[in-house]
Enzyme design. Structure first.
Site, PDB file in Angstrom:
ATOM      1  N   GLU A  23     -32.965 -17.332 -32.539  1.00 43.63           N
ATOM      2  CA  GLU A  23     -32.325 -17.821 -31.307  1.00 43.63           C
ATOM      3  C   GLU A  23     -31.993 -16.698 -30.340  1.00 43.63           C
ATOM      4  O   GLU A  23     -32.113 -16.849 -29.125  1.00 43.63           O
ATOM      5  CB  GLU A  23     -31.059 -18.609 -31.665  1.00 43.63           C
ATOM      6  CG  GLU A  23     -31.318 -19.885 -32.482  1.00 43.63           C
ATOM      7  CD  GLU A  23     -31.536 -19.633 -33.979  1.00 43.63           C
ATOM      8  OE1 GLU A  23     -31.441 -18.460 -34.437  1.00 43.63           O
ATOM      9  OE2 GLU A  23     -31.786 -20.616 -34.701  1.00 43.63           O
ATOM     10  N   ARG A  49     -27.702 -35.788 -29.721  1.00 41.33           N
ATOM     11  CA  ARG A  49     -28.751 -36.290 -30.598  1.00 41.33           C
ATOM     12  C   ARG A  49     -28.844 -37.811 -30.481  1.00 41.33           C
ATOM     13  O   ARG A  49     -29.874 -38.408 -30.777  1.00 41.33           O
ATOM     14  CB  ARG A  49     -28.378 -35.921 -32.040  1.00 41.33           C
ATOM     15  CG  ARG A  49     -29.375 -36.347 -33.096  1.00 41.33           C
ATOM     16  CD  ARG A  49     -28.876 -35.928 -34.475  1.00 41.33           C
ATOM     17  NE  ARG A  49     -29.926 -36.112 -35.465  1.00 41.33           N
ATOM     18  CZ  ARG A  49     -30.233 -37.263 -36.039  1.00 41.33           C
ATOM     19  NH1 ARG A  49     -29.557 -38.346 -35.730  1.00 41.33           N
ATOM     20  NH2 ARG A  49     -31.216 -37.336 -36.921  1.00 41.33           N
TER      21      ARG A  49
END
Lengths: 277, 312
Positions: free
Chosen positions: B54, B163
């Protein structure tokens, strides 16, 4: 084309003058990083003053070569080179670390700086991003990422080493200023780098190695790296921390130490500079 | 059937990629989850899977932006705003670079994976970065707007995405604006200022409270930074009590942002904070988590009842 002896002599003379100016700039605020600025001197000077396609009058040229000083603490040597290229007056070196002046670590308020530096490791992936975007644009530009050896302790360096090989970034050239000394001691004491060339090779990089204070050797390696196809190249440039000032050479104490007046006078004497410069 | 917010985001991004060749999308081996893979399928040459790295991904985006690209970086919210923070701060915000952050699994929406995968401090983190703008979409239309806004407007931007599926709140004709909130239900006794999922929970709560004679105004504060100062002041003056509701720690997020305005303006009114009460969460089905940690309609109702007792 190989450099002429005259040109090499000129660049070496520039390096001598840049060392004087950089130490003068660091001496004034009693704060800065002499050791790593001196070790990276020939690398930055060769790239900026001889090699890179970069013009301060066309600073936004999309096809300009980029340099990211990932070892951001060597900012004074970067600034001196940018000033020589005409990005700002050389007199601004005296504003180093002062209010409104040149920052202790590079930021993009300073013309010619391509990416802020300071937190180690981060400049390398940013340089990679430039190389990826330039490839998308089908630009011929190269990106030079200047890494410290202590900086190689950072995990993100090796994340980038992996991804740059994956993306076949032959327009990305990493140069490690391998002076073998970091803040707390030698790299062997603090965090041994082991078989450094072998590590890069294992990550899929083409590895070149040279004397990082030898302009001719740098010219050869960078020219080879520029011609790479299909893989990124790293140049492990063997350097001496504090190069050019005998009592600073190889000493971790001079990584980030203020230069006292007596040491400054001695350094100027060795380099042929003036104390009141 | 409304689509999950992440699905809307990925779809819109792919569509925008059709018309804007500067958009590049990066993911850290979660593109199937974040739905950035939808863009990847449509524009493979501009999609970069950076592996589970990341820090590398976000700093790479910083570099790309200096060459004129509009990079969107994607991974789970919690990793994006922790591992991605160094470059977000020291490169992207410091240099005001044009990088967009898509935090895919905000709050506890990655419910079963547990506390390690829940993002409950991301608003606080991103809000504290100079130059960073923070947007929390609350339905498909606002997600579409936020994604397009990020493409069309320069600068670092953080999109807090879920999500999960959120019910529709707006239409495609609704006009959104950075720095504005929307009154999604009128009311006069108390204002619930919410974002994301909690806007919907506040709507449920308002409906239930209406039956008890309590008139609840609900504000969707989809733009958290900059925030709609005027609207906050107006609600404080007109309703005299505020409940902040967010799927986030009560410290540093929407509630703090609202409180800063109220304090500065000297128009503080009794305020309650519905959110995660400065604790780590756990693994469980989403609805059970929302109930246990007090970030559902019942939590909002409890907040409203408490604040009304304190209202002068």
């Amino acid at each position: 084309m190989a450099l002429t002896a005259e040109r090499i002599a000129e660049l070496n003379e520039l390096c001598r003058r840049f060392r004087i100016d950089v130490l003068t700039a660091i001496h004034a605020p009693k704060s800065g990083h002499p050791g790593g600025s001196l070790s990276v001197c020939e690398i930055l000077t060769y790239l900026y003053q001889e090699h890179m396609n970069l013009d301060a009058n066309k600073a936004d040229d999309p096809d300009r070569d980029r340099l990211v000083l990932s070892k951001g603490h060597a900012a004074p040597m970067l600034y001196r080179n940018l000033a020589e290229k005409g990005f700002f007056p050389v007199e601004e070196m005296s504003t180093l670390r002062r209010m409104g002046g040149l920052a202790g670590h590079p930021n993009m308020h300073t013309p010619g700086v391509e990416m802020p530096g300071g937190p180690l490791g981060q400049g390398f992936p940013a340089a990679q991003g430039m190389a990826m975007a330039l490839k998308l644009n089908k630009s011929p530009a190269k990106v030079y990422a200047i890494l410290g050896d202590g900086e190689l302790d950072e995990g993100v360096i090796w994340e980038t080493a992996m991804s740059a090989a994956k993306f076949k970034l032959d327009n990305l050239i990493a140069i490690v200023d391998y002076n073998k000394v970091q803040l707390d001691g030698t790299t062997d004491e603090v965090m041994p780098l082991g078989d450094l060339a072998g590590k890069w090779e294992a990550f899929g990089w083409t590895v070149l190695e040279c004397d990082g204070h030898d302009i001719e050797a740098l010219d050869f390696c960078v020219s080879v790296a520029d011609a790479a196809v299909g893989a990124p190249t790293v140049i492990i440039a063997n350097t001496i921390k504090g190069k050019g000032v005998s009592f600073m050479e190889g000493k971790n104490a001079w990584h980030g130490k203020a230069i006292d007046d007596e040491s400054f006078a001695k350094a100027m004497e060795e380099l042929g500079g003036e104390v009141n410069a | 059937m409304p689509k999950a917010i992440r699905e809307v985001y990925g779809t819109v991004l792919a569509e925008l990629g059709d018309i804007n060749e500067d958009i590049v999308v990066l993911d850290a081996d979660l593109s199937g989850s974040t739905k950035s893979a939808i863009f990847g399928k449509a524009h493979p040459e501009r999609f970069f899977n950076m592996g589970i790295a990341e820090q590398n991904m976000v700093a790479t985006a910083a570099g790309m932006s200096t060459v004129g690209k509009i990079p969107f970086v994607n991974t789970f919210t919690v990793f994006l705003t922790s591992l991605g923070l160094l470059s977000a701060r020291d490169q992207i915000c410091y240099a005001n670079l044009n990088v967009k952050f898509g935090g895919a699994y905000c709050g506890m929406s990655d419910a079963l994976d547990g506390a390690s995968h829940h993002a409950t401090e991301d608003i606080a983190i991103m809000r504290a970065l100079p130059n960073m703008k923070v947007i929390v979409p609350s339905d498909a239309a606002s997600t579409r707007w936020a994604t397009k806004y990020a493409v069309d407007n320069y600068g670092p931007m953080y999109l807090r995405l879920s999500r999960d599926v959120y019910p529709d709140l707006y239409t495609e004709e609704t006009r959104f604006e950075l720095g504005k909130g929307a009154v999604v239900r009128e009311g006069s006794d108390v204002t619930v200022i919410a974002c994301g999922l909690l806007v919907h929970k506040a709507m449920e709560a308002a409906e239930a409270l209406a039956g008890k004679g309590v008139s609840v105004r609900v504000v969707d504060m989809y733009s958290i930074k900059p925030i709609d100062r005027e609207l906050i002041i107006k609600c404080a003056r007109e309703t005299g009590a505020i409940v902040c509701a967010e799927e986030h720690n009560i410290f540093g997020g929407l509630g703090s942002a609202v409180s800063e305005v109220l304090a500065y303006e000297g128009c503080g009114v009794p305020t309650e904070f519905v959110g995660i009460q400065d604790t780590f969460t756990e693994s469980a089905p989403y609805n059970e988590l929302l109930a246990k940690y007090g970030v559902d309609a019942d939590g909002v109702i409890a907040g409203v009842e408490k604040v009304l007792k304190r209202k002068k």
